[in-house]
Design a protein around this motif. Structure first.
Motif, short mmCIF file in Angstrom:
data_model
loop_
_atom_site.label_atom_id
_atom_site.label_comp_id
_atom_site.label_asym_id
_atom_site.label_seq_id
_atom_site.Cartn_x
_atom_site.Cartn_y
_atom_site.Cartn_z
N SER A 38 38.15 106.90 83.45
CA SER A 38 39.60 106.83 84.25
C SER A 38 39.89 105.40 84.79
O SER A 38 39.19 104.38 84.88
N GLY A 39 40.79 105.11 84.43
CA GLY A 39 41.63 104.55 84.48
C GLY A 39 41.10 102.92 83.49
O GLY A 39 40.70 103.82 82.07
N THR A 41 38.18 100.17 82.67
CA THR A 41 37.48 98.96 83.55
C THR A 41 36.40 97.97 82.74
O THR A 41 36.50 98.12 81.75
N LYS A 54 38.57 97.59 87.92
CA LYS A 54 38.79 99.51 87.23
C LYS A 54 41.01 98.50 87.70
O LYS A 54 41.05 98.82 88.56
N ARG A 65 42.98 110.68 87.94
CA ARG A 65 41.28 109.78 87.59
C ARG A 65 41.89 108.01 86.93
O ARG A 65 41.53 107.38 87.31
N ASN A 66 43.33 107.86 87.43
CA ASN A 66 43.62 107.12 87.18
C ASN A 66 44.59 106.30 88.46
O ASN A 66 44.80 104.83 87.99
N VAL A 68 43.59 103.78 90.98
CA VAL A 68 41.95 103.22 91.33
C VAL A 68 42.21 103.27 92.51
O VAL A 68 41.09 102.23 93.28
N GLN A 71 40.35 105.54 94.88
CA GLN A 71 39.02 105.23 94.54
C GLN A 71 38.20 103.86 95.49
O GLN A 71 37.20 104.03 95.87
N TRP A 98 45.04 97.65 90.43
CA TRP A 98 43.29 97.76 89.51
C TRP A 98 42.90 96.85 91.39
O TRP A 98 43.35 96.23 92.43
N GLU A 216 35.99 108.90 91.01
CA GLU A 216 37.43 109.53 90.67
C GLU A 216 38.21 110.05 91.44
O GLU A 216 39.26 110.74 91.30
#
Length: 323
Positions: A38-39, A41, A54, A65-66, A68, A71, A98, A216
């Motif tokens: 995801s993204g 890392t 991330k 999933r992108n 971040v 998350q 990020w 994610e």
């Protein structure tokens, strides 16, 4: 801009924010960490301290999933709870977004699927300890929110994935999806869910979980979905030609007993065990299709058909069992 230029710009932004915590320290390079799905890392050092970064890939939208930042929010919400997670130290919402979190030293090993030299007893103790972590997760209250996903919505999502798999890879799947759809159980109060809760997504030190990672697809949903998915990885026989026997590994029943901690088994649980196998078959079929179409070249995916077929058969069997 080239990838090198973009990474250089990201590294500068990360160092500027980490300088708030480590003034006057020297910083290492931004290094790509393998295995992320995801993204982007990375790892970076600030003096003697290591962090994981991330980031949203350049040019990508921060969704799915992108996302971040989503998350980072759940990691911050869980900080100080009974669920061990990495500590988030910096968040930057400007594009590309990020966040940086502490680097947790530990092993993330899926005993029945990964190649490893870990002794059976630590594998056993890690899985038993993880059942307690999952119970704690499902009992955690958080200020974070998400639209609850009930069993019908979960089935609809994985049905779409399954039906995108070529017919020759999913024999019996259409009947299985119909059977699941006609027996959707009543929902129970939603809880915080991880979405991919298993030992391979937990960093362990020795026999104890040190940090649950890969958030994610966290959400609010039926806790039976998380639980059935976790139990699926207890038995190598669920994964023909892929799984390896680990002597003494807890059975599904042992893990379920540990998770329940004296409570009764949740209602209609076989439906969720069947759904977990359907989900696994759909994911594997999707990955194999991408390989064969050339979207993501990985010859190892050709080992998946026996497990896909076994998952579909086992799901049928679970639905046919009488309560």
């Amino acid at each position: 801009m080239s990838t090198t230029t973009e990474e250089t710009a990201l590294a500068r932004r990360v160092r500027e924010r980490l300088a708030e915590h480590h003034p006057g320290q020297e910083y290492g390079d931004l290094r790509t960490l393998p295995g992320g799905h995801s993204g982007l890392t990375y790892s970076i050092t600030a003096g003697p301290v290591s962090y994981v970064v991330k980031a949203v890939p350049p040019g990508r939208r921060p969704i799915g999933r992108n996302d971040v930042l989503r998350q980072a929010r759940i990691l911050r919400a869980l900080a100080g709870s009974r669920v061990p997670v990495p500590m988030v130290v910096a968040v930057d919402e400007s594009e590309p977004a990020w966040f940086a979190m502490e680097f947790v030293d530990g092993e993330a090993i899926e005993p029945v699927l990964d190649e490893h030299k870990l002794d059976p007893e630590p594998c056993r103790r890690r899985m038993l300890a993880l059942a307690d972590v999952l119970r704690d997760l499902h009992g955690t209250t958080s200020a974070e929110s998400a639209e609850p996903l009930d069993p019908a919505a979960e089935l609809a999502m994985w049905s779409r994935t399954m039906r995108a798999v070529p017919l020759e890879l999913r024999a019996g799947a259409d009947d299985l999806l119909d059977a699941l759809a006609t027996r959707i159980p009543d929902a129970i109060p939603p809880t915080l869910t991880h979405g991919d809760f298993r030992l391979g997504n937990v960093l362990c030190r020795g026999e104890r979980p040190a940090a649950v990672v890969d958030w994610e697809i966290w959400g609010y949903g039926d806790p039976r979905i998380d639980l059935a998915w976790f139990l699926l990885f207890a038995d190598h026989r669920n994964f023909p030609q892929l799984g390896r026997a680990i002597p003494g590994l807890p059975t599904e029943h042992e893990l379920l007993t540990g998770y329940l901690d004296g409570r009764p088994e949740p209602p209609a649980f076989d439906w969720f065990r069947a759904l977990a196998r359907t989900k696994m078959a759909a994911i594997m079929g999707h990955n194999l299709r991408r390989h064969r179409e050339g979207t993501h070249h990985d010859p190892d995916q050709e080992r998946l058909p026996p497990t896909i077929a076994a998952m579909i058969r086992a799901a049928h069997d679970l639905l046919d069992r009488r309560p």
